[in-house]
Design an enzyme around this catalytic site. Structure first.
Site, PDB file in Angstrom:
ATOM      1  N   TYR A   9      -2.316   0.251  11.000  1.00  0.00           N
ATOM      2  CA  TYR A   9      -2.456  -0.199   9.601  1.00  0.00           C
ATOM      3  C   TYR A   9      -1.188   0.171   8.822  1.00  0.00           C
ATOM      4  O   TYR A   9      -0.616  -0.662   8.111  1.00  0.00           O
ATOM      5  CB  TYR A   9      -3.699   0.403   8.939  1.00  0.00           C
ATOM      6  CG  TYR A   9      -3.820  -0.022   7.480  1.00  0.00           C
ATOM      7  CD1 TYR A   9      -4.077  -1.353   7.152  1.00  0.00           C
ATOM      8  CD2 TYR A   9      -3.637   0.897   6.439  1.00  0.00           C
ATOM      9  CE1 TYR A   9      -4.146  -1.748   5.814  1.00  0.00           C
ATOM     10  CE2 TYR A   9      -3.713   0.506   5.115  1.00  0.00           C
ATOM     11  CZ  TYR A   9      -3.972  -0.823   4.808  1.00  0.00           C
ATOM     12  OH  TYR A   9      -4.036  -1.230   3.487  1.00  0.00           O
ATOM     13  N   SER A  30       0.853  -1.200   0.000  1.00  0.00           N
ATOM     14  CA  SER A  30       0.000   0.000   0.000  1.00  0.00           C
ATOM     15  C   SER A  30       0.879   1.236   0.000  1.00  0.00           C
ATOM     16  O   SER A  30       2.023   1.193   0.484  1.00  0.00           O
ATOM     17  CB  SER A  30      -0.865   0.026   1.268  1.00  0.00           C
ATOM     18  OG  SER A  30      -1.575   1.256   1.363  1.00  0.00           O
TER      19      SER A  30
HETATM   20  P1  NDP Z   1     -11.427  -6.109   0.257  1.00  0.00           P
HETATM   21  O1  NDP Z   1     -11.974  -5.913   1.618  1.00  0.00           O
HETATM   22  O2  NDP Z   1     -12.325  -5.891  -0.909  1.00  0.00           O
HETATM   23  O3  NDP Z   1     -10.763  -7.561   0.137  1.00  0.00           O
HETATM   24  C1  NDP Z   1      -9.968  -8.088   1.170  1.00  0.00           C
HETATM   25  C2  NDP Z   1      -9.750  -9.575   0.935  1.00  0.00           C
HETATM   26  O4  NDP Z   1      -8.907 -10.074   1.987  1.00  0.00           O
HETATM   27  C3  NDP Z   1     -11.048 -10.364   0.962  1.00  0.00           C
HETATM   28  O5  NDP Z   1     -11.042 -11.305  -0.075  1.00  0.00           O
HETATM   29  C4  NDP Z   1     -10.998 -11.063   2.325  1.00  0.00           C
HETATM   30  O6  NDP Z   1     -11.618 -12.343   2.200  1.00  0.00           O
HETATM   31  C5  NDP Z   1      -9.500 -11.242   2.539  1.00  0.00           C
HETATM   32  N1  NDP Z   1      -9.166 -11.375   3.951  1.00  0.00           N
HETATM   33  C6  NDP Z   1      -9.243 -10.415   4.901  1.00  0.00           C
HETATM   34  N2  NDP Z   1      -8.909 -10.930   6.093  1.00  0.00           N
HETATM   35  C7  NDP Z   1      -8.605 -12.242   5.891  1.00  0.00           C
HETATM   36  C8  NDP Z   1      -8.201 -13.304   6.732  1.00  0.00           C
HETATM   37  N3  NDP Z   1      -8.019 -13.141   8.055  1.00  0.00           N
HETATM   38  N4  NDP Z   1      -7.986 -14.519   6.174  1.00  0.00           N
HETATM   39  C9  NDP Z   1      -8.160 -14.709   4.852  1.00  0.00           C
HETATM   40  N5  NDP Z   1      -8.545 -13.755   4.002  1.00  0.00           N
HETATM   41  C10 NDP Z   1      -8.774 -12.521   4.525  1.00  0.00           C
HETATM   42  O7  NDP Z   1     -10.165  -5.105   0.172  1.00  0.00           O
HETATM   43  P2  NDP Z   1      -9.082  -4.862  -0.981  1.00  0.00           P
HETATM   44  O8  NDP Z   1      -9.311  -5.732  -2.128  1.00  0.00           O
HETATM   45  O9  NDP Z   1      -9.021  -3.406  -1.191  1.00  0.00           O
HETATM   46  O10 NDP Z   1      -7.764  -5.273  -0.190  1.00  0.00           O
HETATM   47  C11 NDP Z   1      -6.835  -6.229  -0.666  1.00  0.00           C
HETATM   48  C12 NDP Z   1      -5.443  -5.822  -0.205  1.00  0.00           C
HETATM   49  O11 NDP Z   1      -5.094  -4.581  -0.792  1.00  0.00           O
HETATM   50  C13 NDP Z   1      -5.299  -5.632   1.298  1.00  0.00           C
HETATM   51  O12 NDP Z   1      -4.057  -6.173   1.709  1.00  0.00           O
HETATM   52  C14 NDP Z   1      -5.292  -4.111   1.464  1.00  0.00           C
HETATM   53  O13 NDP Z   1      -4.583  -3.713   2.617  1.00  0.00           O
HETATM   54  C15 NDP Z   1      -4.582  -3.714   0.191  1.00  0.00           C
HETATM   55  N6  NDP Z   1      -4.796  -2.341  -0.261  1.00  0.00           N
HETATM   56  C16 NDP Z   1      -6.041  -1.857  -0.508  1.00  0.00           C
HETATM   57  C17 NDP Z   1      -6.203  -0.553  -0.945  1.00  0.00           C
HETATM   58  C18 NDP Z   1      -7.532   0.055  -1.185  1.00  0.00           C
HETATM   59  O14 NDP Z   1      -7.620   1.314  -1.217  1.00  0.00           O
HETATM   60  N7  NDP Z   1      -8.588  -0.718  -1.389  1.00  0.00           N
HETATM   61  C19 NDP Z   1      -5.032   0.312  -1.206  1.00  0.00           C
HETATM   62  C20 NDP Z   1      -3.785  -0.309  -0.880  1.00  0.00           C
HETATM   63  C21 NDP Z   1      -3.671  -1.586  -0.453  1.00  0.00           C
HETATM   64  P3  NDP Z   1     -12.607 -12.992   3.279  1.00  0.00           P
HETATM   65  O15 NDP Z   1     -13.308 -11.879   3.985  1.00  0.00           O
HETATM   66  O16 NDP Z   1     -13.501 -13.883   2.463  1.00  0.00           O
HETATM   67  O17 NDP Z   1     -11.683 -13.764   4.151  1.00  0.00           O
HETATM   68  C1  8X3 Z   2      -5.181   1.481   1.595  1.00  0.00           C
HETATM   69  C2  8X3 Z   2      -4.958   2.876   1.121  1.00  0.00           C
HETATM   70  O1  8X3 Z   2      -4.521   5.258   1.950  1.00  0.00           O
HETATM   71  O2  8X3 Z   2      -6.472   4.105   2.831  1.00  0.00           O
HETATM   72  O3  8X3 Z   2      -3.995   0.862   1.943  1.00  0.00           O
HETATM   73  O4  8X3 Z   2      -4.279   3.487   3.563  1.00  0.00           O
HETATM   74  S1  8X3 Z   2      -5.054   3.973   2.447  1.00  0.00           S
END
Ligand code: NDP
Ligand code: 8X3
Length: 252
Positions: free
Chosen positions: A153, A140
């Site tokens: 985070y 991120s």
């Molecule tokens: P979502 O919430 O849409 O997806 C998150 C995914 O992670 C889900 O499929 C969830 O599956 C899985 N997950 C969460 N906790 C667990 C767990 N304990 N065990 C197994 N699976 C888990 O968010 P994003 O797609 O946005 O996030 C994906 C990644 O990208 C994360 O690491 C996030 O930090 C990162 N990210 C996101 C950004 C954003 O702005 N959206 C920006 C930068 C980074 P389930 O609930 O079925 O377990």
């Molecule tokens: C997710 C993006 O800026 O909300 O990692 O932390 S931010």
């Protein structure tokens, strides 16, 4: 031979978009997450639409023993992995350090850091069977720059940034590529999770600008994965046009 990609957190957002992109590019997939019904639906949809093989594993990345047991129990013809996408992760809450919920801190540390470590070690023997193995960590911009009330985070993502660098160094001798992808604001279920189901607060996060989508990130992840064998993108920071880092977002 058809390559296999192992994607954590494929039930939503960036992970689901990666599953769709790699299936469209004719990879076989191992998709994981905690929500079994979503895994089953995605497995059926991708198999039907792209005629690829899809295996699903339902586990919580925080549960070390279960992660190792489920990966070890994969059928023989699923025991080589070419690409591991460590994507499962979450933010919980956005409060100052002195007010934040400490259970939330533990869940973020256990998921984003420990979970990624468990999955990476469990899948390592399967990656070593590939002639062109690649680990892609979804980190991120929060792992590059700290923002107000981002405390733990941000710390988890700084940890994964550092781990990506040390994995790259330690895995050099095995010829395993390691890429860290750092998305900025992407509209997924991320903010609904962060704000614990408050849809209004989550939607407000993305108002006044055009955020990234899961598909935008998936296209970049696929780009990193599809370069010639001698090229490794180490670090890729991706934001939408309106963002220049977590502390610089231009909203209309
Ligand atoms: P979502 O919430 O849409 O997806 C998150 C995914 O992670 C889900 O499929 C969830 O599956 C899985 N997950 C969460 N906790 C667990 C767990 N304990 N065990 C197994 N699976 C888990 O968010 P994003 O797609 O946005 O996030 C994906 C990644 O990208 C994360 O690491 C996030 O930090 C990162 N990210 C996101 C950004 C954003 O702005 N959206 C920006 C930068 C980074 P389930 O609930 O079925 O377990
Ligand atoms: C997710 C993006 O800026 O909300 O990692 O932390 S931010």
């Amino acid at each position: 031979m058809t390559k296999t990609v192992f994607i954590t957190g494929a039930t939503s957002g960036i992970g689901k978009a990666c599953a769709e992109k790699f299936a469209a590019e004719k990879y076989n997939l191992i998709i994981t997450g905690r929500r079994k019904e979503r895994l089953d639906d995605l497995q059926a949809a991708l198999t039907k639409e792209y005629a690829v093989k899809v295996w699903s594993l339902c586990f919580d990345v925080q549960q070390k023993a279960d992660v190792f047991a489920q990966v070890a129990a994969l059928p023989e013809d699923w025991q080589q992995v070419d690409i591991l996408i460590n994507n499962a992760g979450l933010a919980l809450g956005r409060e100052p350090f002195d007010e934040a919920n400490m259970d939330d801190w533990e869940t973020m540390l256990n998921t984003n850091v420990h979970g990624l470590l468990y999955v990476s070690r469990a899948v390592m023997p399967l990656l070593k069977r590939s002639a062109a193995a690649h680990i892609i960590n979804i980190v991120s911009i929060a792992g590059k720059e700290v923002y107000e009330n981002g405390n733990v985070y941000c710390a988890t993502k700084f940890a994964v940034d550092t781990l990506s660098k040390s994995m790259r160094i330690d895995l050099l001798k095995h010829g395993i590529k390691v890429t860290a992808v750092h998305p900025g604001a992407a509209e997924t279920e991320f903010s609904v999770v962060r704000f614990k189901g408050d849809e209004q607060k989550a939607a407000a996060t993305y108002q006044g600008f055009e955020p990234l989508t899961g598909a935008d990130i998936a296209a970049s992840v696929y780009y990193c994965a599809s370069l010639p064998p001698h090229i490794c993108i180490n670090d890729l920071v991706i934001t939408c046009l309106a963002q220049a880092g977590p502390n610089h977002l231009f909203k209309k």
